[in-house]
Write an enzyme that holds these catalytic residues in place. Structure first.
Site, PDB file in Angstrom:
ATOM      1  NE  ARG A 161       3.722  54.142  39.900  1.00  0.00           N
ATOM      2  CZ  ARG A 161       4.124  53.392  40.931  1.00  0.00           C
ATOM      3  NH1 ARG A 161       3.519  53.504  42.110  1.00  0.00           N
ATOM      4  NH2 ARG A 161       5.122  52.532  40.786  1.00  0.00           N
ATOM      5  CE  LYS A 184       2.782  51.698  37.032  1.00  0.00           C
ATOM      6  NZ  LYS A 184       3.804  51.561  35.982  1.00  0.00           N
ATOM      7  CG  HIS A 252       5.798  59.340  35.555  1.00  0.00           C
ATOM      8  ND1 HIS A 252       5.027  58.786  36.563  1.00  0.00           N
ATOM      9  CD2 HIS A 252       6.769  58.429  35.302  1.00  0.00           C
ATOM     10  CE1 HIS A 252       5.513  57.611  36.899  1.00  0.00           C
ATOM     11  NE2 HIS A 252       6.567  57.363  36.146  1.00  0.00           N
ATOM     12  NE  ARG A 255       6.831  57.040  40.329  1.00  0.00           N
ATOM     13  CZ  ARG A 255       6.809  56.233  41.383  1.00  0.00           C
ATOM     14  NH1 ARG A 255       6.492  56.696  42.567  1.00  0.00           N
ATOM     15  NH2 ARG A 255       7.124  54.957  41.257  1.00  0.00           N
ATOM     16  CG  HIS A 278      10.529  51.443  41.539  1.00  0.00           C
ATOM     17  ND1 HIS A 278      11.645  52.214  41.298  1.00  0.00           N
ATOM     18  CD2 HIS A 278       9.512  52.038  40.861  1.00  0.00           C
ATOM     19  CE1 HIS A 278      11.302  53.230  40.524  1.00  0.00           C
ATOM     20  NE2 HIS A 278      10.025  53.138  40.237  1.00  0.00           N
ATOM     21  CE1 TYR A 287      14.108  58.211  38.617  1.00  0.00           C
ATOM     22  CE2 TYR A 287      13.784  56.033  39.554  1.00  0.00           C
ATOM     23  CZ  TYR A 287      13.276  57.177  38.961  1.00  0.00           C
ATOM     24  OH  TYR A 287      11.938  57.261  38.710  1.00  0.00           O
TER      25      TYR A 287
END
Length: 306
Positions: A161, A184, A252, A255, A278, A287
């Protein structure tokens, strides 16, 4: 927060502090949570026509929740944003119910509105490479051009990110074969660093006029302070205009391109989940829809009977 009782205000602040310290929520997430729950509590105060302390919160009904959702939609808020607000309210309400010992079913059973989940918008492989090459042309300063190339190469080459790339410190260079990244929710992951990214960072450091400081940001702004994401966004905006790429060609998107191109090359979905950081595999599974669309496009273009 003038419409909220002191008890609700204190409870909200305690919940936000728990989200930040125990759950590792980012500052932006905390700000969004605060706004969403504050608006909810303010609405309930006006809806019932009286200051809304903690006790009245125990009596919120399904009808109350429907009224709040209708009010939010009436303000022009879309289904996706309403779902996000409801998620914040549920999280706060679950925490409050556990602390105060009441039944939160009316709130927790409220269904979020359905919406079409947006698929990631990756760039084709040649466009991703062209973006890196063209970003270099957006500055007259050699070191700034090298800096922008290094950042964008990290986004595409390592799936970082923009915030993760810009959080690197001087002590992280020269880049090792793998980086320990905190993403995150302060979730830790190890990301392999390709040679192109290591070389790009080395070139930037060789040209950078600011002294390397182990505790200072690795990527510097023009005056030597921390590099702003807006600088990279601006360079990419200029580059995509030159290349004729859509507005979705953002930092982004690099990524997204990293993940999609790995998947197209036969990468394992769970391995890609780990590389992206994730928390849920369902996030990474978006994806697969992108990859399926790519395959169907090829099928429709090449099949003899298409």
């Amino acid at each position: 927060m003038s419409l909220i009782s002191p008890a609700c205000r204190d409870a909200l602040q305690s919940w936000l502090e728990a989200q930040k310290s125990l759950m590792g929520r980012s500052e932006n997430t905390i700000i969004a949570y605060q706004g969403d729950v504050t608006d909810f509590l303010s609405f309930m105060t006006l809806h019932h026509g009286e200051p809304h302390g903690l006790k009245p919160l125990e009596k919120i009904t399904v009808s109350d929740m429907r009224s709040w959702m209708a009010h939010v939609r009436g303000d022009g808020v879309g289904a996706r944003s309403l779902a996000r607000k409801l998620s914040a309210v549920k999280s706060f309400y679950k925490w409050l119910a556990e602390r105060e010992g009441f039944e939160p079913t009316a709130v927790l059973s409220t269904r979020a509105p359905k919406f079409q989940r947006k698929l990631p918008r990756p760039l084709p492989q040649d466009a991703a490479k062209a973006m890196i090459e063209t970003v270099e042309l957006q500055s007259l300063s050699d070191w700034v051009a090298a800096r922008d190339v290094a950042v964008v190469t990290l986004l595409y080459g390592c799936g970082l990110r923009i915030s993760e790339a810009l959080s690197l410190k001087g002590k992280d260079a020269p880049l090792p074969r793998s980086l320990r990244i905190f993403g995150k929710g302060n979730k830790e992951r190890v990301v392999p660093v390709i040679d192109a990214a290591r070389d790009a960072v080395e070139t930037y450091l060789r040209l950078c006029p600011h002294a390397k400081d182990p505790d200072a940001p690795l990527f510097r702004g023009a005056r030597g302070g921390a590099l702003s994401p807006r600088a990279i966004q601006g360079a990419m905006a200029k580059a995509r205009m030159q290349l004729g790429l859509p507005a979705t060609a953002t930092p982004h998107a690099m990524r997204h391109s990293f993940a999609t191109h790995l998947l197209e090359a036969g990468g394992d979905l769970r391995a890609i989940q780990e590389l992206l950081g994730h928390a849920s595999l369902s996030t990474t599974q978006a994806y697969t829809a992108v990859d399926t669309k790519h395959l169907m496009d090829i099928y429709n273009r090449t099949h003899p009977k298409a």
